[in-house]
Motif scaffolding. Sequence first.
Motif, PDB file in Angstrom:
ATOM      1  N   TYR A  29      45.777  26.047  25.991  1.00 45.67           N
ATOM      2  CA  TYR A  29      45.842  27.559  25.608  1.00 45.67           C
ATOM      3  C   TYR A  29      44.924  28.547  25.927  1.00 45.67           C
ATOM      4  O   TYR A  29      45.001  29.499  26.142  1.00 45.67           O
ATOM      5  CB  TYR A  29      46.132  27.476  24.071  1.00 45.67           C
ATOM      6  N   VAL A  30      43.671  27.856  25.976  1.00 51.51           N
ATOM      7  CA  VAL A  30      42.548  28.741  26.252  1.00 51.51           C
ATOM      8  C   VAL A  30      42.607  29.259  27.810  1.00 51.51           C
ATOM      9  O   VAL A  30      42.442  30.743  27.973  1.00 51.51           O
ATOM     10  CB  VAL A  30      41.237  28.080  26.458  1.00 51.51           C
ATOM     11  N   VAL A  31      43.001  28.446  28.732  1.00 50.46           N
ATOM     12  CA  VAL A  31      43.522  28.734  30.296  1.00 50.46           C
ATOM     13  C   VAL A  31      44.450  29.670  30.296  1.00 50.46           C
ATOM     14  O   VAL A  31      44.445  30.509  31.173  1.00 50.46           O
ATOM     15  CB  VAL A  31      43.502  27.389  30.853  1.00 50.46           C
ATOM     16  N   ILE A  32      45.539  29.436  29.539  1.00 50.28           N
ATOM     17  CA  ILE A  32      46.733  30.467  29.651  1.00 50.28           C
ATOM     18  C   ILE A  32      46.187  31.786  29.198  1.00 50.28           C
ATOM     19  O   ILE A  32      46.697  32.813  29.682  1.00 50.28           O
ATOM     20  CB  ILE A  32      47.833  29.874  28.584  1.00 50.28           C
ATOM     21  N   GLY A  33      45.417  31.836  28.054  1.00 53.05           N
ATOM     22  CA  GLY A  33      44.854  33.234  27.454  1.00 53.05           C
ATOM     23  C   GLY A  33      44.106  33.969  28.790  1.00 53.05           C
ATOM     24  O   GLY A  33      44.162  35.070  28.934  1.00 53.05           O
ATOM     25  N   VAL A  34      43.090  32.875  29.351  1.00 55.13           N
ATOM     26  CA  VAL A  34      42.068  33.533  30.344  1.00 55.13           C
ATOM     27  C   VAL A  34      43.080  34.115  31.411  1.00 55.13           C
ATOM     28  O   VAL A  34      42.825  35.154  32.148  1.00 55.13           O
ATOM     29  CB  VAL A  34      41.214  32.670  30.861  1.00 55.13           C
ATOM     30  N   TYR A  35      44.064  33.318  31.841  1.00 53.34           N
ATOM     31  CA  TYR A  35      45.044  33.852  32.929  1.00 53.34           C
ATOM     32  C   TYR A  35      45.740  35.146  32.592  1.00 53.34           C
ATOM     33  O   TYR A  35      45.889  35.967  33.363  1.00 53.34           O
ATOM     34  CB  TYR A  35      45.870  32.536  33.225  1.00 53.34           C
ATOM     35  N   ALA A  36      46.232  35.033  31.526  1.00 56.10           N
ATOM     36  CA  ALA A  36      47.011  36.090  30.818  1.00 56.10           C
ATOM     37  C   ALA A  36      46.336  37.471  31.000  1.00 56.10           C
ATOM     38  O   ALA A  36      46.433  38.534  31.431  1.00 56.10           O
ATOM     39  CB  ALA A  36      47.658  36.170  29.777  1.00 56.10           C
ATOM     40  N   PHE A  37      45.009  37.494  30.500  1.00 56.01           N
ATOM     41  CA  PHE A  37      43.776  38.446  30.531  1.00 56.01           C
ATOM     42  C   PHE A  37      43.507  38.844  31.815  1.00 56.01           C
ATOM     43  O   PHE A  37      43.772  40.144  32.106  1.00 56.01           O
ATOM     44  CB  PHE A  37      42.750  37.917  29.813  1.00 56.01           C
ATOM     45  N   ILE A  38      43.396  38.194  32.767  1.00 59.76           N
ATOM     46  CA  ILE A  38      42.845  38.532  34.135  1.00 59.76           C
ATOM     47  C   ILE A  38      44.164  38.958  34.863  1.00 59.76           C
ATOM     48  O   ILE A  38      44.263  40.089  35.638  1.00 59.76           O
ATOM     49  CB  ILE A  38      42.355  37.141  34.806  1.00 59.76           C
ATOM     50  N   SER A  39      45.209  38.319  34.416  1.00 57.99           N
ATOM     51  CA  SER A  39      46.493  38.840  35.185  1.00 57.99           C
ATOM     52  C   SER A  39      47.020  40.273  34.732  1.00 57.99           C
ATOM     53  O   SER A  39      47.381  41.266  35.643  1.00 57.99           O
ATOM     54  CB  SER A  39      47.790  37.924  34.854  1.00 57.99           C
ATOM     55  N   LEU A  40      46.749  40.700  33.328  1.00 58.28           N
ATOM     56  CA  LEU A  40      47.006  41.920  32.781  1.00 58.28           C
ATOM     57  C   LEU A  40      46.219  42.715  33.368  1.00 58.28           C
ATOM     58  O   LEU A  40      46.384  43.891  33.785  1.00 58.28           O
ATOM     59  CB  LEU A  40      46.921  41.783  31.352  1.00 58.28           C
ATOM     60  N   GLY A  41      44.704  42.666  33.586  1.00 57.13           N
ATOM     61  CA  GLY A  41      43.731  43.513  34.036  1.00 57.13           C
ATOM     62  C   GLY A  41      44.016  43.891  35.498  1.00 57.13           C
ATOM     63  O   GLY A  41      44.106  44.817  36.124  1.00 57.13           O
ATOM     64  N   LEU A  42      44.628  42.744  36.244  1.00 61.08           N
ATOM     65  CA  LEU A  42      44.876  43.096  37.807  1.00 61.08           C
ATOM     66  C   LEU A  42      46.316  44.026  37.898  1.00 61.08           C
ATOM     67  O   LEU A  42      46.140  45.045  38.731  1.00 61.08           O
ATOM     68  CB  LEU A  42      44.951  41.840  38.478  1.00 61.08           C
ATOM     69  N   PHE A  43      47.185  43.756  37.023  1.00 65.16           N
ATOM     70  CA  PHE A  43      48.569  44.619  37.000  1.00 65.16           C
ATOM     71  C   PHE A  43      48.053  46.043  36.503  1.00 65.16           C
ATOM     72  O   PHE A  43      48.447  46.913  37.146  1.00 65.16           O
ATOM     73  CB  PHE A  43      49.289  44.066  35.979  1.00 65.16           C
TER      74      PHE A  43
END
Length: 186
Positions: A29-43
């Motif tokens: 879940y930590v990795v999912i959160g980090v991915y979602a945060f970075i993905s949102l930032g890139l978007f």
Amino acid sequence: MSEIYTQYFKESYFTEAQKQRKRVLIWFYVVIGVYAFISLGLFLWYRTLPYQSAVIVAVKFIHYSLSALFVVFVFLYMGIPFKRVNRYYRLTRNMCVGIKETSTGSFIEYSEELQDKDGVDFKALIFLEWNKYKKDFYERKVLVFYQEEFPEFKEGQNVRYVTQGNVLVEYLILDQQEETEQGDKQ
């Protein structure tokens, strides 16, 4: 005299498996959160760029690469560590709450051969057991956890054992009990 069984499977195995499963899921879940945060930032970065900006290709490349790495991570992490931990967790849970069977047999030998049951590694104790329906003896392999030590039995010793799903839960060496009772009578 009451029979005192030696516990082979301990409740602590289940609680430890539960903790280990929880740790694996927390990391996931930590990795999912980090991915979602970075993905949102890139978007959001992509959305703020002007039309036909030279940086758009770089942002898309970074996001697609990150997404590919994330998918590979999910397949590997959930397919190897989580799958093994989850199988061990389910087996130990079943051993705590499942229906247990009591049998008596004469110990023959230890088998160090790696055996797989429900995705968990085992080795085996081999007993000679009486089948009341076929009126004949047969060899029965009772499974023990591969990472644990074998219980100490001598060849030919009569043992009453409790299993759940053919995995050893507890046992009682009958020859020792008879010797103790005879010693008490004298």
